[in-house]
Write a protein that holds these residues in place. Structure first.
Motif, PDB file in Angstrom:
ATOM      1  N   MET A   1       0.670  -1.623   0.047  1.00  0.00           N
ATOM      2  CA  MET A   1      -0.416  -0.011  -0.163  1.00  0.00           C
ATOM      3  C   MET A   1       0.943   1.246   0.230  1.00  0.00           C
ATOM      4  O   MET A   1       1.706   1.208   0.838  1.00  0.00           O
ATOM      5  N   LYS A   2       0.475   2.591  -1.344  1.00  0.00           N
ATOM      6  CA  LYS A   2       1.182   3.599  -1.021  1.00  0.00           C
ATOM      7  C   LYS A   2       0.936   4.356   0.356  1.00  0.00           C
ATOM      8  O   LYS A   2      -0.129   4.660   0.681  1.00  0.00           O
ATOM      9  N   LYS A   3       1.922   5.014   1.033  1.00  0.00           N
ATOM     10  CA  LYS A   3       1.461   5.959   1.713  1.00  0.00           C
ATOM     11  C   LYS A   3       0.982   7.147   1.314  1.00  0.00           C
ATOM     12  O   LYS A   3       0.722   8.159   0.040  1.00  0.00           O
ATOM     13  N   GLU A   4      -0.463   7.558   2.442  1.00  0.00           N
ATOM     14  CA  GLU A   4      -1.012   9.147   1.118  1.00  0.00           C
ATOM     15  C   GLU A   4       0.243  10.401   1.489  1.00  0.00           C
ATOM     16  O   GLU A   4       0.447  10.420   2.744  1.00  0.00           O
ATOM     17  N   THR A   5      -0.370  11.412   1.176  1.00  0.00           N
ATOM     18  CA  THR A   5       0.425  12.243   1.399  1.00  0.00           C
ATOM     19  C   THR A   5      -0.232  13.600   2.423  1.00  0.00           C
ATOM     20  O   THR A   5      -1.314  13.108   2.429  1.00  0.00           O
ATOM     21  N   SER A   6       1.068  14.005   3.867  1.00  0.00           N
ATOM     22  CA  SER A   6      -0.770  14.788   4.414  1.00  0.00           C
ATOM     23  C   SER A   6      -0.305  16.280   4.149  1.00  0.00           C
ATOM     24  O   SER A   6      -1.479  16.532   3.868  1.00  0.00           O
TER      25      SER A   6
ATOM     26  N   ILE B   1      10.565   2.619  -1.957  1.00  0.00           N
ATOM     27  CA  ILE B   1      10.901   2.147  -0.595  1.00  0.00           C
ATOM     28  C   ILE B   1      10.327   2.205   0.426  1.00  0.00           C
ATOM     29  O   ILE B   1       8.834   2.529   0.258  1.00  0.00           O
ATOM     30  N   SER B   2      10.617   1.022   1.207  1.00  0.00           N
ATOM     31  CA  SER B   2       8.853   0.805   1.682  1.00  0.00           C
ATOM     32  C   SER B   2       9.282   1.528   3.558  1.00  0.00           C
ATOM     33  O   SER B   2      10.040   1.530   4.055  1.00  0.00           O
ATOM     34  N   ILE B   3       9.009   2.127   3.894  1.00  0.00           N
ATOM     35  CA  ILE B   3       8.361   3.281   5.352  1.00  0.00           C
ATOM     36  C   ILE B   3       7.914   2.302   6.479  1.00  0.00           C
ATOM     37  O   ILE B   3       6.448   1.569   6.319  1.00  0.00           O
ATOM     38  N   LYS B   4       7.602   1.935   7.586  1.00  0.00           N
ATOM     39  CA  LYS B   4       7.547   1.253   8.279  1.00  0.00           C
ATOM     40  C   LYS B   4       6.420   2.029   8.703  1.00  0.00           C
ATOM     41  O   LYS B   4       6.340   3.656   8.909  1.00  0.00           O
ATOM     42  N   ASP B   5       5.482   1.577   9.700  1.00  0.00           N
ATOM     43  CA  ASP B   5       4.449   2.993  10.763  1.00  0.00           C
ATOM     44  C   ASP B   5       5.076   3.406  12.266  1.00  0.00           C
ATOM     45  O   ASP B   5       6.069   2.691  11.967  1.00  0.00           O
ATOM     46  N   LYS B   6       4.396   4.090  11.931  1.00  0.00           N
ATOM     47  CA  LYS B   6       4.586   4.634  13.221  1.00  0.00           C
ATOM     48  C   LYS B   6       5.892   5.788  12.567  1.00  0.00           C
ATOM     49  O   LYS B   6       6.428   6.721  13.671  1.00  0.00           O
ATOM     50  N   ILE B   7       6.827   5.518  11.571  1.00  0.00           N
ATOM     51  CA  ILE B   7       7.818   6.615  10.889  1.00  0.00           C
ATOM     52  C   ILE B   7       7.866   8.095  10.104  1.00  0.00           C
ATOM     53  O   ILE B   7       6.686   7.533   9.217  1.00  0.00           O
ATOM     54  N   GLU B   8       7.683   8.971  10.992  1.00  0.00           N
ATOM     55  CA  GLU B   8       7.638  10.264  10.123  1.00  0.00           C
ATOM     56  C   GLU B   8       8.865  10.432   9.236  1.00  0.00           C
ATOM     57  O   GLU B   8       9.109  10.514   8.987  1.00  0.00           O
ATOM     58  N   VAL B   9       8.313  10.540   7.819  1.00  0.00           N
ATOM     59  CA  VAL B   9       8.735  11.027   6.804  1.00  0.00           C
ATOM     60  C   VAL B   9       9.052  12.136   5.895  1.00  0.00           C
ATOM     61  O   VAL B   9       7.678  12.064   5.456  1.00  0.00           O
ATOM     62  N   ALA B  10       9.569  12.531   5.606  1.00  0.00           N
ATOM     63  CA  ALA B  10       9.364  14.297   4.045  1.00  0.00           C
ATOM     64  C   ALA B  10      10.242  13.701   3.132  1.00  0.00           C
ATOM     65  O   ALA B  10      11.383  13.254   3.382  1.00  0.00           O
TER      66      ALA B  10
ATOM     67  N   GLU C   1       5.260  15.994   2.952  1.00  0.00           N
ATOM     68  CA  GLU C   1       5.326  15.187   4.657  1.00  0.00           C
ATOM     69  C   GLU C   1       4.079  14.007   3.973  1.00  0.00           C
ATOM     70  O   GLU C   1       3.355  14.038   3.546  1.00  0.00           O
ATOM     71  N   PHE C   2       4.687  13.147   4.088  1.00  0.00           N
ATOM     72  CA  PHE C   2       4.006  11.958   4.487  1.00  0.00           C
ATOM     73  C   PHE C   2       3.096  10.669   5.734  1.00  0.00           C
ATOM     74  O   PHE C   2       3.421  11.533   6.534  1.00  0.00           O
ATOM     75  N   GLY C   3       1.922  10.437   5.483  1.00  0.00           N
ATOM     76  CA  GLY C   3       0.845   9.710   6.383  1.00  0.00           C
ATOM     77  C   GLY C   3       2.238   9.024   7.612  1.00  0.00           C
ATOM     78  O   GLY C   3       3.238   8.491   7.069  1.00  0.00           O
ATOM     79  N   ARG C   4       1.737   8.404   8.787  1.00  0.00           N
ATOM     80  CA  ARG C   4       2.496   7.965   9.453  1.00  0.00           C
ATOM     81  C   ARG C   4       2.245   6.145   9.185  1.00  0.00           C
ATOM     82  O   ARG C   4       3.221   5.446   9.912  1.00  0.00           O
ATOM     83  N   LYS C   5       1.287   5.634   8.264  1.00  0.00           N
ATOM     84  CA  LYS C   5       0.815   4.703   8.149  1.00  0.00           C
ATOM     85  C   LYS C   5       1.978   3.808   7.518  1.00  0.00           C
ATOM     86  O   LYS C   5       2.529   4.687   7.046  1.00  0.00           O
ATOM     87  N   ALA C   6       2.412   2.398   7.957  1.00  0.00           N
ATOM     88  CA  ALA C   6       3.234   1.620   7.229  1.00  0.00           C
ATOM     89  C   ALA C   6       2.941   1.710   5.593  1.00  0.00           C
ATOM     90  O   ALA C   6       1.988   1.420   5.188  1.00  0.00           O
ATOM     91  N   GLY C   7       4.028   2.074   4.610  1.00  0.00           N
ATOM     92  CA  GLY C   7       3.324   1.668   3.415  1.00  0.00           C
ATOM     93  C   GLY C   7       4.997   1.930   2.798  1.00  0.00           C
ATOM     94  O   GLY C   7       5.319   2.456   2.859  1.00  0.00           O
TER      95      GLY C   7
END
Length: 291
Positions: free
Chosen positions: A1-6, A192-201, A223-229
């Motif tokens: 699943m792709k991360k959503e943009t904040s 690239i896969s980002i784990k749950d609860k990791i903040e990323v921009a 900036e992206f949401g914090r859910k894994a994806g």
């Protein structure tokens, strides 16, 4: 699943002599991404003159600073007696800890024929227990930055902070954090896969890119949401693009930022100023003259 943009934003711009500075973080939407509390981007420019006497000595406390220079040369001096010079592609890390004064010369790269300059400065908030530690400094040249070619010659990734697969940065981590420079060739994509609860921009310095199927413009901070994806980066242009991707675990301790200090309470901010004016941060004994 792709991360959503904040959110996305272009930040604020200011001129410092020949330098054009874009303040990307903090911004009107966020004051931090993981432990990262500050990002200035020095946009590409030609610098004709050499700065020899520093750009303005100033104090820090409670953070680590990270300078990553794409093009140019940065010479560092501080009141703990540290000094170092990095060239294009290098990084300079300084833990302010319990208080330091530093200055730097930012010039074109004397090892090349180019007078272009471009780079970044990040501030990384330290955990409360590390804010009281002694200052440290580390200069890392371009050939010391971990790097690998992406599969199928899509481009490459550099690990400035943290780790990626078998790559590990020399820069100390006090929490889970990462800073990647991703270079993507024309008509290529990378995920690239980002784990749950990791903040990323992500930051797009000079060219547009598709991030999870949404096009963002050059100069945008996303900036992206914090859910894994996954974060999927697509280059649909005919030229290579660069993306800065950074973040880490949420900083959960109280945070108070004022001027050059980032602490955990207003009282600690007051102490930081009091100690600075009392001369407890020492002084820079000399600044070498750049050739």
């Amino acid at each position: 699943m792709k991360k959503e943009t904040s959110f996305s934003t272009k930040g604020n711009r200011a001129n410092l002599g020949p330098l054009s500075i874009n303040r990307m973080l903090p911004n009107r939407y966020a004051n931090k991404v993981g432990p990262f509390v500050f990002l200035d981007y020095v946009a590409p420019a030609i610098k004709e003159t050499i700065t020899k006497n520093g750009m303005g000595a100033h104090p820090h406390r409670g953070i680590a600073t990270l300078t990553y220079i794409l093009q140019g040369e940065v010479e560092h001096f501080d009141s703990a007696g540290n000094g170092g010079k990095i060239y294009s592609g290098g990084a300079q890390w300084m833990k302010a800890g319990n208080g330091i004064i530093h200055d730097e010369n930012f010039n074109y790269d004397s090892q090349t024929d180019s007078k272009f300059i471009e780079g970044f400065q990040f501030w990384i908030n330290l955990p409360a227990k590390n804010k009281a530690e002694n200052p440290e400094h580390m200069a890392i040249q371009a050939n010391e930055v971990p790097q690998k070619v992406l599969q199928n010659q899509k481009g490459w990734i550099k690990v400035i902070i943290g780790n990626y697969e078998e790559l590990n940065s020399k820069i100390p981590n006090y929490s889970e954090q990462f800073l990647y420079h991703i270079h993507l060739e024309a008509d290529k994509q990378f995920s690239i896969s980002i784990k749950d609860k990791i903040e990323v921009a992500a930051f797009l310095p000079t060219k547009n890119a598709l991030l999870n199927d949404t096009e963002f413009q050059a100069g945008e901070f996303v900036e992206f949401g914090r859910k894994a994806g996954e974060i999927e980066i697509k280059n649909t242009t005919e030229k290579a693009i660069d993306i800065i991707l950074f973040g880490g675990e949420e900083y959960t301790e109280p945070m108070v930022a004022e001027g050059p200090f980032v602490m955990n309470s207003l009282g600690e901010i007051a102490d930081a100023y009091r100690d600075f004016y009392a001369g407890k941060y020492g002084q820079i004994k000399s600044i070498k003259k750049s050739a």
